[in-house]
Design a protein around this motif. Structure first.
Motif, mmCIF file in Angstrom:
data_model
loop_
_atom_site.group_PDB
_atom_site.id
_atom_site.type_symbol
_atom_site.label_atom_id
_atom_site.label_comp_id
_atom_site.label_asym_id
_atom_site.label_seq_id
_atom_site.Cartn_x
_atom_site.Cartn_y
_atom_site.Cartn_z
ATOM 1 N N LYS B 56 4.070 4.495 5.333
ATOM 2 C CA LYS B 56 2.957 5.295 4.816
ATOM 3 C C LYS B 56 1.784 5.174 5.775
ATOM 4 O O LYS B 56 1.511 4.088 6.294
ATOM 5 N N ASN B 57 1.082 6.267 5.985
ATOM 6 C CA ASN B 57 -0.061 6.169 6.881
ATOM 7 C C ASN B 57 -1.234 5.512 6.156
ATOM 8 O O ASN B 57 -1.136 5.173 4.977
ATOM 9 N N ARG B 59 -4.048 6.353 5.033
ATOM 10 C CA ARG B 59 -4.710 6.930 3.863
ATOM 11 C C ARG B 59 -3.793 6.913 2.649
ATOM 12 O O ARG B 59 -4.244 6.980 1.527
ATOM 13 N N GLN B 60 -2.496 6.822 2.885
ATOM 14 C CA GLN B 60 -1.547 6.761 1.761
ATOM 15 C C GLN B 60 -1.311 5.327 1.297
ATOM 16 O O GLN B 60 -0.902 5.104 0.167
ATOM 17 N N LEU B 63 -2.460 3.735 -2.086
ATOM 18 C CA LEU B 63 -1.748 4.185 -3.288
ATOM 19 C C LEU B 63 -0.626 3.223 -3.655
ATOM 20 O O LEU B 63 -0.306 3.038 -4.825
ATOM 21 N N ARG B 67 -0.540 0.390 -7.163
ATOM 22 C CA ARG B 67 0.580 0.342 -8.097
ATOM 23 C C ARG B 67 1.141 -1.064 -8.260
ATOM 24 O O ARG B 67 2.022 -1.276 -9.085
ATOM 25 N N THR B 147 -12.649 9.226 -11.394
ATOM 26 C CA THR B 147 -11.599 9.539 -10.421
ATOM 27 C C THR B 147 -10.621 10.594 -10.912
ATOM 28 O O THR B 147 -9.870 11.132 -10.105
ATOM 29 N N SER B 149 -8.208 9.904 -13.084
ATOM 30 C CA SER B 149 -6.972 9.273 -13.513
ATOM 31 C C SER B 149 -7.329 7.959 -14.204
ATOM 32 O O SER B 149 -8.305 7.326 -13.859
ATOM 33 N N THR B 152 -3.997 4.851 -12.090
ATOM 34 C CA THR B 152 -3.807 4.910 -10.645
ATOM 35 C C THR B 152 -4.990 5.649 -10.053
ATOM 36 O O THR B 152 -4.944 6.849 -9.844
ATOM 37 N N VAL B 153 -6.048 4.891 -9.775
ATOM 38 C CA VAL B 153 -7.337 5.532 -9.538
ATOM 39 C C VAL B 153 -7.481 6.152 -8.157
ATOM 40 O O VAL B 153 -8.127 7.179 -8.012
ATOM 41 N N SER B 154 -6.919 5.495 -7.134
ATOM 42 C CA SER B 154 -7.003 5.984 -5.757
ATOM 43 C C SER B 154 -8.466 6.259 -5.375
ATOM 44 O O SER B 154 -8.856 7.374 -5.082
ATOM 45 N N LYS B 162 -13.803 7.821 -2.378
ATOM 46 C CA LYS B 162 -13.478 9.242 -2.440
ATOM 47 C C LYS B 162 -14.338 10.015 -3.426
ATOM 48 O O LYS B 162 -14.572 11.193 -3.251
ATOM 49 N N TYR B 163 -14.719 9.359 -4.514
ATOM 50 C CA TYR B 163 -15.401 10.104 -5.572
ATOM 51 C C TYR B 163 -16.810 9.562 -5.760
ATOM 52 O O TYR B 163 -17.014 8.354 -5.755
ATOM 53 N N ARG B 299 -12.210 9.562 8.932
ATOM 54 C CA ARG B 299 -10.971 10.301 8.759
ATOM 55 C C ARG B 299 -10.197 10.383 10.073
ATOM 56 O O ARG B 299 -8.991 10.163 10.117
#
Ligand code: SF4
Ligand code: SF4
Lengths: 143, 378
Positions: B56-57, B59-60, B63, B67, B147, B149, B152-154, B162-163, B299
């Protein structure tokens, strides 16, 4: 810890119990009524095809490879058709953040269950609109 | 132990089907009502997270981490993000630092609310299990409003968050904190004053600091012995805002057995943790600065990292949570990631801690250490 303090505890618990009896219920009569979801809820997506430029950023960022792209299927000048596989999607929101052309959004629609797995793959006909056939149960309509 | 005692022994598998054994199995050897041997078996919950991180890169990656433990998702994803930021040498905006700290403490409160209810349910006090879960709903509402969610807020991303906080999020946050602060006092009285609860937990699962450190425990199980071991004070992260607040490391000291902790002390410790978290959030809310929430250059920088390795850690709800990350030149994904969850130590501590106690006390000891299977199987 005498007898009276235990009795006191019992009354305190009963007081809480009785207070709850006269409150409105915390539950909803789902699916006929539902709670109000916040604006940012990461539910199913909506694809705005006019704005899409077929840049494939959403496809590249998706961590679970839930998006498939069909560049041949063109409705406007540079757009593409997207297929979302909701058996895979984890609703992480990365695709929506990756899209810089305001073409992909989450919607607060979270009740996606279907009777058939294949129905969970949303093709262009389903992903571009929020309309769907109303479901009925004993003459009552829900969602 | 002479072998003839074991002749009349019986093996019991505690889990993996047991309701409160969400994905773990412990083999207990009983003689009568007493446990003589305990054999924890990890591996029923394995999701090969470390291997997944290699594909996974950056930014992924967060996630996957969130979990590991969804109860403390904001805390769980942070070490990975911090490690990436260290390698890429990213600057974090001030606003993002404060927001992260607030949400991490909120996540700690949520995790304690959940554990608190679950522990009571395991002991059979189901009334007391549901009350904290009402407050937990308010915490979840904050996460959802912020967020989108509930679990799983991310939220964190390399270079910031992000938010952004909106007015509605702040209203919800204040409501959740005020309500919990108000109810915490009442609940503490009710819980710690309950004679049944005391009888069930006092002098159960007693260990001292030396044993605890030998097993590798950290966080509340060690702080309950009276040792102020806390990363928030000992090794403050420059990318978090703990230097902006004034707080003491919460510890619990029991005059009856100084330097030791039992299940009751560990419950008391969780209350102290929650109080500290509430006070930190209350101090930080008026201090949120204006500005960006994410570094605009992040980014691009986080797409390909230079060669390097970094180790980042955070004081989680259950103890020290850390990630070690190694990257290759222009790597899009991690070359190797190692996750250290806090609960692997507390799960294997059962091996020495449980023998000698009654069978019915096993779940009390287990629950009081607050283990979460996601952390030991990864
Ligand atoms: S929300 Fe996440 S998992 Fe779902 S399609 Fe978008 S990027 Fe993929
Ligand atoms: S939806 Fe957005 S990110 Fe995906 S191809 Fe279209 S413009 Fe690009």
């Amino acid at each position: 810890m005498g007898f009276f303090s235990v009795l006191g505890d019992c009354f305190q618990i009963l007081k809480h119990t009785f207070r709850q009896v006269f409150k409105r219920p915390f539950t909803y009569f789902y699916p006929f009524e539902d709670r109000i979801y916040p604006e940012r809820t990461r539910g199913r997506h909506i694809h705005v095809r006019e704005n899409c430029t077929a840049c494939a950023q959403c496809v590249r960022i998706c961590p679970v490879v839930a998006i498939r792209m069909d560049k041949e299927d063109k409705m406007y000048e540079k757009d593409c058709a997207l297929y979302f596989d909701y058996t895979r999607c984890i609703f992480c929101g990365l695709c929506v953040q990756a899209c810089r052309f305001e073409a992909l959004f989450h919607t607060p629609v979270v009740d996606l269950s279907e009777g058939d797995r294949d129905d969970l793959i949303y093709g262009p006909d389903k992903i571009e609109t929020l309309d769907r056939d109303p479901l009925k149960w004993r003459g009552r309509r829900f969602r | 132990m002479s072998p003839d005692i074991l002749d009349g022994s019986m093996d019991i598998w505690f889990g993996p089907q047991h309701v409160s054994a969400h994905g773990w199995a412990t083999k207990l050897t009983l003689v009568g009502d007493y446990i003589v041997e305990c054999d924890p078996n990890a591996g029923y919950f394995h999701r090969s997270a470390e291997k997944v991180l290699e594909f996974k890169n950056f930014r992924q990656g967060p996630l996957v981490l969130e979990r590991m433990c969804m109860l403390e998702a904001f805390l769980a994803e942070y070490p990975y993000v911090a490690a990436v930021e260290k390698i890429a040498e990213l600057e974090i905006p001030e606003r993002a630092k404060v927001m992260r700290t607030i949400m991490m403490e909120m996540s700690r409160i949520h995790s304690i609310q959940f554990w608190w209810g679950q522990f009571n349910a395991e002991l059979g006090f189901f009334t007391m299990a549901l009350w904290p879960w009402v407050d937990r709903e308010y915490s979840l509402d904050v996460f959802e409003e912020l967020t989108g969610s509930r679990h799983t807020v991310s939220f964190s991303t390399p270079g910031g968050v992000k938010y952004d906080f909106t007015e509605k999020v702040m209203t919800q946050l204040n409501r959740a904190i005020d309500r919990f602060e108000d109810r915490l006092v009442k609940f503490k009285d009710m819980q710690l004053g309950s004679p049944t609860f005391r009888a069930r937990t006092e002098n159960i699962g007693l260990y001292d600091v030396k044993q605890g450190l030998k097993w590798g425990l950290s966080g509340p199980p060690i702080k309950a012995c009276g040792v102020p071991m806390d990363l928030r004070k000992d090794d403050p992260d420059p990318n978090l805002a703990y230097d902006m607040v004034d707080f003491d490391v919460p510890i619990t000291e029991n005059p009856e057995h100084p330097g030791q902790s039992d299940a009751f002390d560990r419950m008391e410790q969780r209350f102290a943790e929650a109080e500290t978290a509430v006070s930190i959030i209350k101090q930080l809310i008026p201090q949120i600065p204006e500005g960006d929430i994410v570094d605009p250059k992040a980014r691009g920088k986080a797409n390909r990292l230079p060669e390097g390795e970094a180790y980042a850690r955070v004081e989680g709800t259950r103890g020290i949570t850390s990630v070690w990350l190694k990257t290759e030149e222009k790597g899009q994904t991690a070359y190797r990631a190692k996750i250290r969850g806090p609960c692997i130590a507390s799960y294997y501590a059962l091996k020495d801690l449980v023998p000698g106690s009654k069978f019915a006390d096993f779940i009390v000891i287990f629950g009081s250490l607050d283990p979460y299977p996601g952390w030991w199987d990864r």
